[in-house]
Design an enzyme around this catalytic site. Structure first.
Site, PDB file in Angstrom:
ATOM      1  CD  GLU A   1     -53.038   8.223  10.532  1.00  0.00           C
ATOM      2  OE1 GLU A   1     -54.272   8.354  11.094  1.00  0.00           O
ATOM      3  OE2 GLU A   1     -51.963   8.847  10.734  1.00  0.00           O
TER       4      GLU A   1
ATOM      5  CE  LYS B   1     -63.710   8.873   8.674  1.00  0.00           C
ATOM      6  NZ  LYS B   1     -64.494   8.181  10.063  1.00  0.00           N
TER       7      LYS B   1
ATOM      8  CG  ASP C   1     -67.364   2.001  10.109  1.00  0.00           C
ATOM      9  OD1 ASP C   1     -67.464   3.192  10.984  1.00  0.00           O
ATOM     10  OD2 ASP C   1     -68.172   1.502   9.468  1.00  0.00           O
TER      11      ASP C   1
ATOM     12  CE1 TYR D   1     -57.777   9.005  15.833  1.00  0.00           C
ATOM     13  CE2 TYR D   1     -58.156   6.801  15.056  1.00  0.00           C
ATOM     14  CZ  TYR D   1     -58.639   8.062  15.647  1.00  0.00           C
ATOM     15  OH  TYR D   1     -59.879   7.975  15.913  1.00  0.00           O
TER      16      TYR D   1
ATOM     17  CE  LYS E   1     -67.833   9.431   5.834  1.00  0.00           C
ATOM     18  NZ  LYS E   1     -68.271   9.000   7.184  1.00  0.00           N
TER      19      LYS E   1
ATOM     20  CB  CYS F   1     -95.234 -23.006  -3.775  1.00  0.00           C
ATOM     21  SG  CYS F   1     -94.447 -22.519  -5.141  1.00  0.00           S
TER      22      CYS F   1
ATOM     23  CB  CYS G   1     -96.682 -24.899  -7.974  1.00  0.00           C
ATOM     24  SG  CYS G   1     -96.335 -25.445  -6.291  1.00  0.00           S
TER      25      CYS G   1
ATOM     26  CB  CYS H   1     -91.982 -25.351  -3.123  1.00  0.00           C
ATOM     27  SG  CYS H   1     -92.994 -26.141  -4.422  1.00  0.00           S
TER      28      CYS H   1
ATOM     29  CB  CYS I   1     -93.138 -26.364  -8.118  1.00  0.00           C
ATOM     30  SG  CYS I   1     -93.015 -24.518  -8.073  1.00  0.00           S
TER      31      CYS I   1
HETATM   32  S1  IVH Z   1     -57.898  11.726  13.193  1.00  0.00           S
HETATM   33  C1  IVH Z   1     -58.051  15.800  14.601  1.00  0.00           C
HETATM   34  N1  IVH Z   1     -57.328   9.336  12.108  1.00  0.00           N
HETATM   35  O1  IVH Z   1     -62.974   9.007  12.045  1.00  0.00           O
HETATM   36  C2  IVH Z   1     -58.148  14.219  14.318  1.00  0.00           C
HETATM   37  N2  IVH Z   1     -59.800   9.559  12.970  1.00  0.00           N
HETATM   38  O2  IVH Z   1     -64.606  11.026  11.011  1.00  0.00           O
HETATM   39  C3  IVH Z   1     -59.082  13.139  14.964  1.00  0.00           C
HETATM   40  N3  IVH Z   1     -61.086   7.656  12.720  1.00  0.00           N
HETATM   41  O3  IVH Z   1     -63.442  10.823  14.927  1.00  0.00           O
HETATM   42  C4  IVH Z   1     -59.251  12.078  13.920  1.00  0.00           C
HETATM   43  N4  IVH Z   1     -59.628   6.359  11.672  1.00  0.00           N
HETATM   44  O4  IVH Z   1     -63.279   8.434  15.384  1.00  0.00           O
HETATM   45  C5  IVH Z   1     -58.102  10.052  12.523  1.00  0.00           C
HETATM   46  N5  IVH Z   1     -56.824   7.235  11.283  1.00  0.00           N
HETATM   47  C6  IVH Z   1     -57.675   7.853  11.747  1.00  0.00           C
HETATM   48  C7  IVH Z   1     -58.909   7.507  12.023  1.00  0.00           C
HETATM   49  C8  IVH Z   1     -59.934   8.247  12.520  1.00  0.00           C
HETATM   50  C9  IVH Z   1     -60.896   6.500  12.220  1.00  0.00           C
HETATM   51  C10 IVH Z   1     -62.275   8.055  12.926  1.00  0.00           C
HETATM   52  C11 IVH Z   1     -62.438   8.852  14.265  1.00  0.00           C
HETATM   53  C12 IVH Z   1     -62.809  10.505  13.993  1.00  0.00           C
HETATM   54  C13 IVH Z   1     -63.883  10.037  12.853  1.00  0.00           C
HETATM   55  C14 IVH Z   1     -63.792  11.323  11.919  1.00  0.00           C
END
Ligand code: IVH
Length: 675
Positions: free
Chosen positions: A115, A117, A119, A227, A316, A410, A413, A428, A433
């Site tokens: 999935e 992740k 932000d 999720y 990450k 500047c 010059c 400038c 220059c």
């Molecule tokens: S699962 C027990 N799935 O990342 C599992 N987290 O670094 C709980 N996050 O606290 C999290 N996308 O805020 C999960 N597809 C995803 C996610 C996700 C973003 C965030 C979430 C979590 C943090 C962990």
């Protein structure tokens, strides 16, 4: 690593203080002070120290707790099922090592769910008998804060569950995030209103949720993806995570379509690599991939550590934001005379490369950010975007650090810098220059322009110092006897230079026009001018209306062209180029079939078989237009390697077809979009 136990104790205390302060800033104030990457490194280092010196470990250590307690701004909510965090894999090797460990844990093969992740901020949303009743942040995992009124304004959060057999209680966990378009729009509005800019979409999402007035949250266009399940009563039993996601989707909850199930660690590896490569292609920011074991029975066997489940891991991505020391601020003068402040940094690895210089954009930006030499600053480099300084880490600012002021003169010059009414740029305005001359000549001899090999930036600088060059035209009248006397130049290099200068006389008119560095005239504009008017003299004599009438040329370019040719010093340059016998004639009448008549194609990124200029030329030759920005009228966007996210995102938003190089070649040949 510390050498003695005493050093270990001191370092652990230092790291703990840093992490606690960062947690406070992140979770309670929604104003993160240090980038996630630096935070993660600190937590890791502390965990390693605690492993080496177990007596340093305690229950209250930040390595044993999640985040920070809920702030008092909103009512506390006790989570009936704890909201866990995830362990991190900092690279693909660590990710695969995790997978192998899990495979040893269980006897059957593992299906993994990968999935993006997101932000954003973790959120728990509760439905009772199908009605949205509450939304709470994660807080410390046990107690979060009630943000129901604010989350209720999110269009992607249904107020009533759909589907059949709605359970008595359904708590979903997911991420509230700010889509990139909403973020750029919000920051543009902040800037117009003279307010502080948000550093990234995550901070902006956090700030938008922490509002006492829900109408503010509503105006920020936040979105949600779920999720995971929290508490459920009266629902069906599930065997897999995929079934859970399908169930959530069936009840009208937003589940990310980019989630994919795979059957091997090799495939997990591939998914992560692809996501990393295309991280900027999505409409929202992601900072990694979460990999989860699909089977709930296998999950039960694997269990949890104190902080996180064993059955999931966050891979990450390399950081796009880091902290480093700002050594100094300098100002560079570009070929138009524009004065751009930039930061000299302690080198730091960020966004996939080591960065030691970063832009500060303009005078206003330095003033708003108030970064000072000696500050620790956050540096951001996202994708192919140039590195920039986001802002200072105020808690690390040494006492008595002096405010930096923009120079009045500047730096090259010494002439006064001029700030024009209504614009953020400072200039400038001295045409003599040396910094402007240098930048202008470097542009003139560069690849998309006259492409003169052997005349790099350093050589141009040397030739300027020696009085061999003053403007671009002098390139064709070099005194080679004098060049030969310069250190590093021998007979061979002089002859090579002479040959490349001679070859440049025959470059297409479009290259010459582009090389003149006329404001707003890029490669495509220059090609349209050369094709439309046919010669340098016709362009020089044209009126604004005549130029604006050409295909692929707008009013802005037309006015810029006419202003440029009216300037006496530019007329002198044109005559010098004429005397040098540089080609002033445009391309012959087009003989390519006009397959793209009426079509508008935007090219972004690097293609294998075309330079940007030749791709645009190929479009223009076939009667098409090659503008630089995407609009509703765009027929297709051609996307190469390292393309910027903005055009791709815009194309997706407007439903404009996106083509790869093969699709582009097909379009050139047939005039049709690939099926
Ligand atoms: S699962 C027990 N799935 O990342 C599992 N987290 O670094 C709980 N996050 O606290 C999290 N996308 O805020 C999960 N597809 C995803 C996610 C996700 C973003 C965030 C979430 C979590 C943090 C962990």
């Amino acid at each position: 690593m510390p050498k003695s136990p005493k050093e270990a104790v001191d370092r652990a205390a230092e790291l703990t203080a840093l992490i606690v302060a960062a947690n406070h800033a992140y979770h309670e104030l929604d104003a993160p002070e240090i980038p996630d990457a630096d935070y993660d490194l600190a937590v890791r280092e502390l965990a390693q120290l605690e492993e080496q010196y177990p007596e340093l470990k305690s229950e209250s250590s930040p390595t044993q707790t999640i985040g920070f307690g809920a702030s008092t701004l909103f009512t506390p909510v006790v989570h009936s099922v704890r909201m866990m965090s995830l362990d991190n894999a900092m690279n693909l090797d660590e990710l695969v090592a995790w997978g192998k460990r899990m495979e040893r844990f269980v006897s059957d093969p593992i299906t993994y769910v990968c999935e993006p992740k997101i932000d954003g901020l973790a959120m728990s949303i509760r439905y009772e008998n199908g009605q949205f009743v509450r939304a709470a942040t994660r807080g410390d995992g046990r107690v979060g804060e009630d943000v129901t009124a604010n989350v209720a304004t999110l269009a992607s959060v249904p107020k009533k569950l759909g589907g059949k057999d709605v359970p008595a209680v359904l708590e979903v966990r997911g991420e509230v995030y700010m889509p990139i378009v909403s973020f750029t729009g919000l920051n543009a509005r902040q800037q117009d209103a003279g307010l502080t800019l948000f550093a990234n979409p995550r901070n902006a999402a956090a700030g938008s949720l922490r509002q006492k007035d829900p109408s503010i949250t509503a105006s920020r266009n936040l979105a949600f993806f779920c999720y995971q399940l929290g508490e459920v009563a009266g629902g069906p039993g599930f065997k897999t995570h995929q079934e859970t996601l399908a169930y959530l989707r069936d009840h009208g909850l937003p589940v990310n379509d980019a989630i994919t199930a795979v059957d091997s660690l090799d495939a997990v590896h591939k998914y992560c690599e692809q996501r990393l490569e295309n991280r900027h292609a999505l409409m929202y920011e992601i900072d990694g991939v979460v990999v989860k074991v699909d089977s709930l029975t296998q999950r039960d066997e694997m269990g949890f550590t104190t902080k996180a489940p064993r059955w999931a891991i966050a891979f990450k991505f390399p950081p796009e934001e880091r902290t480093t020391l700002l050594r100094d601020i300098h100002v560079s003068i570009g070929r138009t005379g524009q004065a751009t402040p930039f930061a000299i940094l302690d080198p730091v690895f960020v966004g996939g490369s080591t960065v030691s210089l970063a832009t500060l954009h303009n005078q206003d930006q330095v003033a708003v950010k108030d970064v000072r030499p000696g500050d620790h600053v956050i540096v951001r480099k996202a994708g192919d975007v140039i590195p920039e300084v986001v802002g200072p880490v105020l808690s690390m600012r040494p006492k008595g650090l002096k405010k930096w002021t923009f120079p009045k003169e500047c730096t090259t010059c010494g002439q006064p810098l001029v700030r024009r009414e209504g614009v953020s740029a400072t200039f400038c305005v001295n045409p003599a220059c040396p910094a402007q001359q240098w930048a202008g000549i470097c542009h003139f001899v560069s690849r998309g322009a006259m492409d003169i090999e052997g005349l790099g930036e350093r050589t141009v600088s040397l030739f300027l110092q020696q009085g061999l060059l003053q403007d671009a035209g002098d390139v064709f009248f070099l005194d080679y006897n004098k060049v030969r006397t310069i250190e590093g130049f021998g007979d061979i290099s002089v002859e090579n230079l002479r040959a490349s200068v001679a070859a440049a006389r025959d470059r297409p008119l479009a290259n010459l026009l582009f090389g003149l560095g006329i404001k707003h005239v890029g490669g495509a504009g220059a090609a349209a001018l050369a094709k439309g008017l046919g010669s340098m003299d016709a362009i020089a004599a044209a009126t604004v209306d005549q130029v604006a009438e050409l295909d692929g040329v707008g009013m802005v370019i037309a006015e810029s062209i006419v202003t440029w040719f009216a300037e006496p010093s530019n007329q002198v340059l044109i005559e010098k180029l004429r005397r040098a016998d540089v080609n002033f004639d445009g391309p012959a009448a087009p003989d390519a079939p006009q397959t793209l008549a009426g079509k508008s194609i935007v090219v972004t990124g690097t293609l294998e078989g075309f330079t940007r200029e030749s791709a645009e030329e190929a479009i223009l030759e076939r009667g098409g237009k090659a503008p630089s920005s995407v609009s509703k009228k765009t027929t297709a966007v051609v996307v190469g390697e390292g393309r910027g996210a903005a055009k791709f995102t815009k194309a997706q938003e407007l439903g404009v077809p996106v083509l790869d190089e093969a699709g582009f070649v097909h379009l050139l040949k047939t005039g049709e979009l690939p099926g």
